[in-house]
Design a protein around this motif. Structure first.
Motif, PDB file in Angstrom:
ATOM      1  N   SER A 198      -6.109 -35.241   0.670  1.00 19.37           N
ATOM      2  CA  SER A 198      -6.620 -35.768  -0.583  1.00 19.37           C
ATOM      3  C   SER A 198      -8.075 -36.009  -0.796  1.00 19.37           C
ATOM      4  N   LEU A 199      -8.848 -36.605   0.217  1.00 19.67           N
ATOM      5  CA  LEU A 199     -10.229 -36.952   0.253  1.00 19.67           C
ATOM      6  C   LEU A 199     -10.852 -35.639   0.321  1.00 19.67           C
ATOM      7  N   ARG A 200     -10.713 -34.839   1.140  1.00 24.00           N
ATOM      8  CA  ARG A 200     -11.109 -33.442   1.035  1.00 24.00           C
ATOM      9  C   ARG A 200     -11.199 -32.678  -0.061  1.00 24.00           C
ATOM     10  N   ASN A 201     -10.141 -32.810  -1.019  1.00 23.26           N
ATOM     11  CA  ASN A 201      -9.979 -32.024  -2.110  1.00 23.26           C
ATOM     12  C   ASN A 201     -10.873 -32.924  -3.252  1.00 23.26           C
ATOM     13  N   ARG A 202     -10.836 -34.136  -3.146  1.00 20.05           N
ATOM     14  CA  ARG A 202     -11.655 -34.721  -4.254  1.00 20.05           C
ATOM     15  C   ARG A 202     -13.156 -34.451  -4.057  1.00 20.05           C
ATOM     16  N   ARG A 203     -13.538 -34.473  -2.772  1.00 18.32           N
ATOM     17  CA  ARG A 203     -15.058 -34.184  -2.487  1.00 18.32           C
ATOM     18  C   ARG A 203     -15.247 -32.715  -2.747  1.00 18.32           C
ATOM     19  N   PHE A 204     -14.411 -31.856  -2.667  1.00 21.04           N
ATOM     20  CA  PHE A 204     -14.469 -30.392  -2.956  1.00 21.04           C
ATOM     21  C   PHE A 204     -14.665 -30.271  -4.568  1.00 21.04           C
ATOM     22  N   GLU A 205     -13.650 -30.881  -5.298  1.00 21.51           N
ATOM     23  CA  GLU A 205     -13.903 -30.893  -6.772  1.00 21.51           C
ATOM     24  C   GLU A 205     -14.946 -31.524  -7.419  1.00 21.51           C
ATOM     25  N   SER A 206     -15.335 -32.617  -6.735  1.00 26.67           N
ATOM     26  CA  SER A 206     -16.713 -33.395  -7.043  1.00 26.67           C
ATOM     27  C   SER A 206     -17.812 -32.478  -7.099  1.00 26.67           C
ATOM     28  N   GLU A 207     -17.715 -31.786  -6.052  1.00 21.17           N
ATOM     29  CA  GLU A 207     -19.038 -30.875  -5.745  1.00 21.17           C
ATOM     30  C   GLU A 207     -19.147 -29.831  -6.781  1.00 21.17           C
ATOM     31  N   LEU A 208     -18.131 -29.318  -6.793  1.00 19.73           N
ATOM     32  CA  LEU A 208     -18.075 -28.053  -7.747  1.00 19.73           C
ATOM     33  C   LEU A 208     -18.199 -28.566  -9.121  1.00 19.73           C
ATOM     34  N   ARG A 209     -17.995 -29.804  -9.526  1.00 18.75           N
ATOM     35  CA  ARG A 209     -18.229 -29.812 -10.955  1.00 18.75           C
ATOM     36  C   ARG A 209     -19.894 -30.022 -11.399  1.00 18.75           C
TER      37      ARG A 209
END
Length: 207
Positions: free
Chosen positions: A106-117
C-alpha cells in the motif's frame, strides 16, 4: 542476516519507547510477544525489550522446524504438527506476514501514484496502467521510451514527458548530493556531521 537482527531490535525498541512516552496509540501492551525466528532473533528482541524497562513474556517460532524458543532456555519446544497451540502460533505468524506485505504494498502504491500526479497528462487510469506494467517506481524510472509506449494510454508525447520528468529529478538529486559533499569537505567538524547524518538515516529506516 545481521541487518534483520538490527531491524528487529530497532522496531521493537521504537514500539516500546512510544508506549513508555505515553503515546495512546501504543499504550496497550501485549500479554505475549511472538517473535518470528529462532534463538538469535529472540535474543535481540529480548534485549530491546529489557533496554526499555519492560518485562513481558516472549517466545519465538522458528519456521524451518516450527520450534518454539523461550528466553533463557536452550532447548526449544517441539510440538506435533497437528497440535492446536502450534497451529495458533503459525496463524499469528502468517497473519502478521500478510499484514506487513499488504501494508508495504500500500505504501509503495501510494508513493507511485503521488509521484505520477506531478506529471501532466497522467490521470487515474494511466497511473493504474503504469503501476500494473512496472510494479514499482524504480522499474518505471529505468524504463525506456519503447517500454513506456507499450503501456495502454501512453503515446510518444507522454512517454517523453515521463522520461524528462525523471531525468530532471535525477539531475536535481545529483546536484543536491554534490552540494552536501562540498559542505562536508569544507566544514571544520565534517566527521561529526557525517556521523550524525548516518544516525539520522538509520533512525528513518522503517519500511
Amino acid at each position: 542476516g545481521s541487518n534483520d537482527f538490527a531491524s528487529l531490535h530497532e522496531v521493537l525498541t521504537r514500539r516500546l519507547e512510544r508506549a513508555k512516552s505515553g503515546d495512546v496509540s501504543f499504550a496497550e501492551l501485549p500479554d505475549l510477544f511472538v517473535i518470528d525466528g529462532g534463538k538469535g532473533q529472540l535474543a535481540y528482541a529480548y534485549d530491546a525489550m529489557r533496554s526499555t524497562g519492560y518485562e513481558i513474556p516472549m517466545i519465538s517460532l522458528a519456521k524451518r522446524d516450527e520450534e518454539i524458543y523461550r528466553v533463557g532456555i536452550e532447548e526449544p519446544i517441539r510440538l506435533p504438527k497437528s497440535n492446536l497451540a502450534l497451529r495458533l502460533l503459525q496463524r499469528i505468524r502468517d497473519e502478521s506476514h500478510r499484514f506487513a506485505i499488504t501494508y508495504h504494498r500500500s505504501l509503495r502504491n501510494r508513493r507511485f501514484e503521488s509521484e505520477l500526479r506531478s506529471i501532466e497528462g497522467i490521470g487515474k487510469v494511466k497511473r493504474a496502467n503504469l503501476l500494473k506494467a512496472f510494479k514499482s517506481l524504480e522499474a518505471l524510472k529505468r524504463a525506456d521510451r519503447a517500454a513506456l509506449m507499450e503501456v495502454e494510454g501512453v503515446g510518444p508525447e507522454l512517454a517523453d514527458k515521463i522520461l524528462a520528468y525523471f531525468a530532471a529529478k535525477a539531475v536535481g538529486s545529483d546536484k543536491s548530493l554534490r552540494e552536501q559533499d562540498l559542505t562536508s569537505e569544507n566544514a571544520p567538524f565534517s566527521d561529526e556531521k557525517i556521523t550524525l547524518s548516518d544516525e539520522i538515516f538509520q533512525e528513518g529506516r522503517d519500511d
